[in-house]
Every structure is written in structure tokens, then in C-alpha cells.
Design an enzyme around this catalytic site. Structure first.
Site, mmCIF file in Angstrom:
data_model
loop_
_atom_site.group_PDB
_atom_site.id
_atom_site.type_symbol
_atom_site.label_atom_id
_atom_site.label_comp_id
_atom_site.label_asym_id
_atom_site.label_seq_id
_atom_site.Cartn_x
_atom_site.Cartn_y
_atom_site.Cartn_z
ATOM 1 N N SER A 1 0.843 -1.205 0.000
ATOM 2 C CA SER A 1 0.000 0.000 0.000
ATOM 3 C C SER A 1 0.877 1.254 0.000
ATOM 4 O O SER A 1 1.953 1.256 -0.575
ATOM 5 C CB SER A 1 -0.976 -0.034 1.174
ATOM 6 N N HIS B 1 2.829 3.096 1.927
ATOM 7 C CA HIS B 1 4.228 3.188 2.324
ATOM 8 C C HIS B 1 5.127 2.459 1.325
ATOM 9 O O HIS B 1 6.184 2.953 0.948
ATOM 10 C CB HIS B 1 4.451 2.631 3.735
ATOM 11 N N CYS B 2 4.674 1.301 0.878
ATOM 12 C CA CYS B 2 5.456 0.529 -0.111
ATOM 13 C C CYS B 2 5.642 1.296 -1.419
ATOM 14 O O CYS B 2 6.621 1.073 -2.149
ATOM 15 C CB CYS B 2 4.753 -0.784 -0.440
ATOM 16 N N LEU B 3 4.704 2.169 -1.728
ATOM 17 C CA LEU B 3 4.699 2.859 -3.026
ATOM 18 C C LEU B 3 5.509 4.157 -3.036
ATOM 19 O O LEU B 3 5.728 4.742 -4.084
ATOM 20 C CB LEU B 3 3.252 3.185 -3.431
#
Length: 350
Positions: free
Chosen positions: A340, A342-344
């Protein structure tokens, strides 16, 4: 521009700031890989554009795209979301995928140096070679370093931004499940990995959790588990249902956190964050976690999952961030990509 002094960033006085410190910008890589959201990629763009709109309220947003047509497509969605477009900048830096937390650079700062900002270009292998090709993603830090005209450190080992969490004062937290996995750096022992973490993130103190949540294809990234919200406080996800697959793992993490101390010798302040009910799509459990929030300059952007715990999680996080607005953005489709907000995203410190 490479710094070739034979010295590490830490030896030169550089450090990796905490995410809650002021940003110059957030870096993103526009999602375009159908295989990351099979059958659903078109449905993720409204939430992704909303993310950009919220970021643009308080900082620049730099977006890696392949070409003018991808820029035009992205621009259409971002404008429709009402973003502050003079805060949004596109770069023709092509990528294989969208996970900028892991393929983007780690920006370092040193207020005393002639070059006050530098970056670390870790090697990237798509979480242990799971999703080739990743050659374009592996080049992104070099593109950004040239654009910013800042020095680059290249340690030559595999490391992902989502696998570490710092408090900005000398403590770094990570997981054994990820960093000790033989699909990353099989030639390195735990003490050797700690040396790289200390020398290239500019920290003194390493804290190790064990396992990640079910469904996390990164082998247990910390950014789905436990996050620093200030220099001595973490939020950590917990599962109340004893029958849930995550119950024991998350209970053990809390027990470990309760025994840990910071670089100052202080115990951690621990705030518990609920988990949403299991999100299952096509018989697959997805790594839905409220811990995958992103701390921007003016807001904290939190994935929500159409769950009864959404409001509770937002309320807890709002109490942790009194100076920012905490905003939930529907991540129901986004999490099919197994990550989501943070990963992006990857913060560039001020």
C-alpha cells in the site's frame, strides 16, 4: 556523482532521517505493471491519485514515468483527484514496477557537509528474485542522483526501504525474516548485515523483530508491522483473534518490543494498532495492515480496508500525530498488489 573517499556515510557524518522529519519531496513510480494487479490495475488509480493529491498539499511529488503517454495518463488521474499540480513533477525514468519504497534511493543528510544531501543506491532484486525483470527499477537511484546532482554511495548489497524503520536518533528496526533470508545476501552473517545498516544508514543501534504478517511476499517487511511515530514511540499491529494466522507472530513481536531499548537506553513507548479482518481475494490472503501508512509533511495517509477497525486505527494514529491530519484512503483494490501507500513511496528529506 560518487563520493570515493573510502569512508562510509556514517564516517562522513551522514544519517538517514526519520520519515516524520520534514520532507523536501516524496518520490513515486507510476503503477503500470498489469501483473502486479492482475485484472484490477484500472481500479487502483483513483486511490493512488488521491494519495498524490494529499501529498501535494504539503510537499513536492516527483513521479517516475516511462514516456510522455504515461505522463499524460497519470496527469489525467491526478488532476481529476484535485492535486496541486504545480507541486507535481514528472521524470522519464522508466521502471518495471511501482514499489518506490524498495527500488528508490535512501536519502541521507549531513547539515555540516559541503554536500548536505547524498543517497544510498542499494541493489534491488525484487524481494529475492520473485518478480523479474527488475533491471529498470535497480537503476532508479542513479537517475534520481543525477537529477538532484548529489553524491551516491553504493554498498553493493541487496536492501529494501520497506525492510527498515528508523527513529532519526540512532536506532534502526528490522526483521530477521527479511534481512536474514538467503534470497537477499546469503554471503552475509547477521553481524555483517548490522555493519552495513550502521555504516550506510548512519545509526548505532539495531533492533530485530522476527517474522512478518501472512501474505507479505517481501518476507516480512517492518513497514507492515511496527513503525516509529516519534523518536521513542512505535505503533505495532496486533491481532485479537486467537484463531487468526497472525495472532502468534504479532504477539511475539509485542513481547520482543517490550524488552527492547533505544540508543539512549530508554524503553520503547508501544502503541498497539489493530489489524483489519483478513482480506482474501482469489483464495489468497493479502497483507492488509494499517501500519503501511505514509507520514507526509502535513498528513498521515493510512490504507483502509472497508473494515470495522478502520476508524479505530485512524483514531489511534491521529493521537500519535497531533500536528498532522490523519486521512484514510481506501486500499481495497490497491492491496491486491501486495502493498500500500508506504510501499509505493520514498521520502526525500528537506
Amino acid at each position: 556523482m560518487k563520493i570515493d573517499t573510502g569512508k562510509s556515510p556514517k564516517a562522513l557524518g551522514y544519517r538517514f532521517p526519520a520519515e516524520f522529519e520534514p520532507h523536501a519531496a516524496t518520490w513515486l513510480s507510476w503503477p503500470h505493471k498489469e501483473a502486479s494487479w492482475p485484472g484490477k490495475i484500472d481500479s487502483i488509480f483513483p486511490a493512488y491519485a488521491k494519495f498524490i493529491q494529499l501529498l501535494s498539499e504539503g510537499e513536492e511529488v516527483h513521479i517516475n514515468v516511462a514516456n510522455p503517454s504515461m505522463e499524460a495518463f497519470a496527469r489525467k488521474h491526478i488532476e481529476a483527484a484535485g492535486a496541486t499540480m504545480d507541486q507535481v513533477c514528472f521524470h522519464y525514468f522508466p521502471t518495471n514496477d511501482a514499489w518506490c519504497r524498495d527500488h528508490g534511493p535512501a536519502f541521507l543528510v549531513n547539515d555540516q557537509a559541503e554536500q548536505r544531501k547524498a543517497l544510498v543506491k542499494w541493489n534491488y532484486n525484487a524481494w529475492g528474485g520473485k518478480y523479474p525483470p527488475f533491471d529498470l527499477d535497480n537503476e532508479i537511484p542513479y537517475h534520481i542522483a543525477r537529477y538532484r546532482n548529489i553524491p551516491t554511495f553504493s554498498p553493493g548489497i541487496i536492501m529494501e526501504g520497506g525492510s527498515i524503520e528508523v527513529n532519526g536518533k540512532g536506532t534502526l528496526m528490522t526483521t530477521e525474516a527479511c534481512l536474514l533470508n538467503p534470497n537477499r545476501n546469503p554471503h552475509l552473517s547477521k553481524p555483517e548485515i548490522e555493519v552495513f545498516l550502521k555504516e550506510y544508514y548512519g545509526v548505532d543501534h539495531i533492533l530485530w523483530l522476527k517474522d512478518g504478517i501472512v501474505g507479505d511476499d517481501t518476507d516480512g517487511h517492518i513497514d507492515d508491522l511496527t513503525r516509529f511515530v516519534n523518536e521513542d514511540t512505535v505503533v505495532t499491529v496486533v491481532e485479537e483473534d486467537k484463531a487468526d494466522e497472525n495472532y502468534e507472530v504479532l504477539k511475539e513481536n509485542v513481547e520482543l518490543l517490550e524488552q527492547m531499548t533505544l540508543e539512549s537506553g530508554k524503553s520503547l513507548n508501544i502503541v498497539e494498532l489493530p489489524m483489519p479482518k483478513a482480506v482474501i481475494f482469489e483464495d489468497m490472503r493479502l497483507p492488509a495492515s494499517y501500519a503501511n501508512f505514509y507520514i507526509a509533511n502535513t498528513s498521515v495517509i493510512v490504507p483502509t480496508f472497508r473494515d470495522s477497525n478502520d476508524d479505530k486505527a485512524l483514531s489511534i494514529l491521529q493521537s500519535c500525530f497531533p500536528d498532522r491530519k490523519v486521512v484514510g484512503v481506501d486500499s481495497w483494490d490497491l492491496i491486491w498488489g501486495l502493498g500500500s501507500f508506504h510501499c509505493l513511496s520514498q521520502q526525500e528529506p528537506a
